[in-house]
Design an enzyme around this catalytic site. Sequence first.
Site, mmCIF file in Angstrom:
data_model
loop_
_atom_site.group_PDB
_atom_site.id
_atom_site.type_symbol
_atom_site.label_atom_id
_atom_site.label_comp_id
_atom_site.label_asym_id
_atom_site.label_seq_id
_atom_site.Cartn_x
_atom_site.Cartn_y
_atom_site.Cartn_z
ATOM 1 N N HIS A 3 6.401 32.796 15.625
ATOM 2 C CA HIS A 3 7.337 31.663 15.741
ATOM 3 C C HIS A 3 6.850 30.784 16.888
ATOM 4 O O HIS A 3 6.386 31.297 17.899
ATOM 5 C CB HIS A 3 8.710 32.278 16.025
ATOM 6 C CG HIS A 3 9.835 31.349 16.298
ATOM 7 N ND1 HIS A 3 9.987 30.131 15.716
ATOM 8 C CD2 HIS A 3 10.932 31.511 17.097
ATOM 9 C CE1 HIS A 3 11.117 29.569 16.146
ATOM 10 N NE2 HIS A 3 11.698 30.385 16.985
ATOM 11 N N HIS A 20 14.896 31.613 12.527
ATOM 12 C CA HIS A 20 15.790 30.471 12.351
ATOM 13 C C HIS A 20 15.069 29.124 12.349
ATOM 14 O O HIS A 20 15.738 28.069 12.349
ATOM 15 C CB HIS A 20 16.848 30.490 13.468
ATOM 16 C CG HIS A 20 16.241 30.272 14.848
ATOM 17 N ND1 HIS A 20 16.670 29.268 15.661
ATOM 18 C CD2 HIS A 20 15.231 30.852 15.516
ATOM 19 C CE1 HIS A 20 15.999 29.274 16.801
ATOM 20 N NE2 HIS A 20 15.125 30.232 16.735
ATOM 21 N N GLU A 63 8.597 28.529 18.788
ATOM 22 C CA GLU A 63 9.521 28.029 19.816
ATOM 23 C C GLU A 63 8.999 28.426 21.204
ATOM 24 O O GLU A 63 8.447 29.515 21.380
ATOM 25 C CB GLU A 63 10.943 28.575 19.564
ATOM 26 C CG GLU A 63 11.993 27.758 20.294
ATOM 27 C CD GLU A 63 13.432 28.036 19.828
ATOM 28 O OE1 GLU A 63 13.639 28.892 18.948
ATOM 29 O OE2 GLU A 63 14.338 27.373 20.377
ATOM 30 N N ASP A 95 12.938 36.510 16.352
ATOM 31 C CA ASP A 95 14.324 36.272 16.799
ATOM 32 C C ASP A 95 15.344 37.116 16.024
ATOM 33 O O ASP A 95 16.402 37.461 16.564
ATOM 34 C CB ASP A 95 14.690 34.798 16.642
ATOM 35 C CG ASP A 95 14.080 33.930 17.729
ATOM 36 O OD1 ASP A 95 14.000 34.385 18.885
ATOM 37 O OD2 ASP A 95 13.683 32.796 17.427
ATOM 38 N N HIS A 105 13.734 39.282 21.507
ATOM 39 C CA HIS A 105 14.672 39.241 22.647
ATOM 40 C C HIS A 105 15.468 40.541 22.676
ATOM 41 O O HIS A 105 15.887 41.035 21.621
ATOM 42 C CB HIS A 105 15.693 38.111 22.495
ATOM 43 C CG HIS A 105 15.118 36.736 22.489
ATOM 44 N ND1 HIS A 105 14.550 36.139 23.590
ATOM 45 C CD2 HIS A 105 15.026 35.815 21.496
ATOM 46 C CE1 HIS A 105 14.136 34.925 23.271
ATOM 47 N NE2 HIS A 105 14.405 34.702 22.005
ATOM 48 N N HIS A 148 18.159 27.450 25.330
ATOM 49 C CA HIS A 148 18.111 26.209 24.549
ATOM 50 C C HIS A 148 18.619 25.060 25.437
ATOM 51 O O HIS A 148 19.595 24.392 25.110
ATOM 52 C CB HIS A 148 18.967 26.300 23.272
ATOM 53 C CG HIS A 148 18.364 27.152 22.195
ATOM 54 N ND1 HIS A 148 19.098 27.694 21.185
ATOM 55 C CD2 HIS A 148 17.081 27.533 21.980
ATOM 56 C CE1 HIS A 148 18.296 28.404 20.394
ATOM 57 N NE2 HIS A 148 17.082 28.316 20.853
ATOM 58 N N TYR A 191 24.564 36.337 19.397
ATOM 59 C CA TYR A 191 23.302 35.691 19.020
ATOM 60 C C TYR A 191 23.360 35.252 17.555
ATOM 61 O O TYR A 191 23.031 34.116 17.206
ATOM 62 C CB TYR A 191 22.175 36.704 19.228
ATOM 63 C CG TYR A 191 20.786 36.159 19.170
ATOM 64 C CD1 TYR A 191 20.087 35.853 20.330
ATOM 65 C CD2 TYR A 191 20.137 35.956 17.952
ATOM 66 C CE1 TYR A 191 18.794 35.360 20.279
ATOM 67 C CE2 TYR A 191 18.855 35.465 17.896
ATOM 68 C CZ TYR A 191 18.187 35.169 19.064
ATOM 69 O OH TYR A 191 16.906 34.671 19.011
ATOM 70 N N ASP A 211 10.030 29.670 23.878
ATOM 71 C CA ASP A 211 10.339 30.936 24.555
ATOM 72 C C ASP A 211 9.385 32.043 24.133
ATOM 73 O O ASP A 211 9.269 33.060 24.813
ATOM 74 C CB ASP A 211 11.805 31.360 24.348
ATOM 75 C CG ASP A 211 12.252 31.357 22.907
ATOM 76 O OD1 ASP A 211 11.754 30.535 22.125
ATOM 77 O OD2 ASP A 211 13.128 32.175 22.563
#
Length: 396
Positions: free
Chosen positions: A78, A144, A80, A163, A224, A22, A191, A82
């Site tokens: 998701h 999230h 995001e 996540d 992850h 992040h 996390y 990553d």
Amino acid sequence: MKELKSGVYWVGATDWIVRHFHGYELSTHRGSTYNSYLIKDEKTALIDTVWEPLTDRFLENLSEVTDISKIDYVVMNHGEPDHSGALPALMEYIPNATVIVSKKGLESIKKHYHKEWNFKVVSTGDKINIGRDDLMFIEAPMLHWPDSMFTYLSGKNILFSNDAFGQHYASSSIFNDEVDETEVYQEALKYYANILTPFSRLVIRKIDELKKLNVLIDIIAPSHGVVWRKDPMMIIEKYYEWAAGHSNKSVVIAYNSMWGATHKMAEFIGKGLGESGIEYKIFNVATADRNDMVAEVFKAKGIILGSSTVNNGLLTSLLPLIEDLIGLKFEKKVGSAFGSYGWSGESPDILIEYLNKARIKVIWNGLKIKYMPDEQELQECIAFGKNFAEKMLAEM
Ligand code: FEO
């Protein structure tokens, strides 16, 4: 390539190097992985991609198990970067593949990449048959991001949870039963503490919903860290426990000090806690890793903040942790504050205002001591620790 079950492959990328996530907000002492999974049935489906800088490795891994042009579905759990960063490069090979997204996922993928791919929007309970098995989708908004979604593979009983249940942990094996699980759980807790704490009520609701779906889960494959192959329900139970806000009978003292007086106060407050049977940890906020401190705060019932007074205010190094205390919305914590001063002495009062803002219940008045504490004042620090311990135990 690593196979989770017959026809289901891990095709992600391991990042042994990354130490910040992040941007520079989150420390990743043990690296990370960006997990992507390929399912070969009558149709071929891919679950998530990887961070853009690791695109080449991802495409190599993918090519080892499939002809990329044969991919029919790309599920983006998701948006995001990553997990979606390699999507534009992937879609160059398969421009007609269907990109499966949640309603909010459509927005986030479009607003990130500005492409008109062949999107299909799914909602909770929707299924897509890929041959022998089905992909079933479970939206998980705010776990999230608003777009977050889980995908369940029937027949193989694999939950691709994105996540949720993840950890920033690079390892030689992708399976939890082939690595040091103590480390994995430390990273899973860190996390959760740093990313998921504000959404704990939603976590409980989502786990209850998962249980009600009554689907068999043999494997949890997050995006992850390791895949939970052995005892996969244990991480779900851990999440339930973490989300419920159970705290240890312990305290974090987080402070900074200009010339050692506030440091000395921290040590003697700790002594008072220790003499009351309370475990404590002391961190100088200027040198400790902020995310590690957050993980410790997450575990502890109490948080005591300390700062010298300078310019009628706090030492600035306290502010990043305070911002986390406010933003992460910890529940059921108790706190207080202390600090040394030369002439004005505002810092404990300011810290208590921040604790109130973070909805951390202040259970003992702040303690301020002028310049360097003498013997009697050190005894006051010990008494502060003991009083705090007594009040804290009454709250547990
Ligand atoms: Fe791992 Fe929310 O991305």
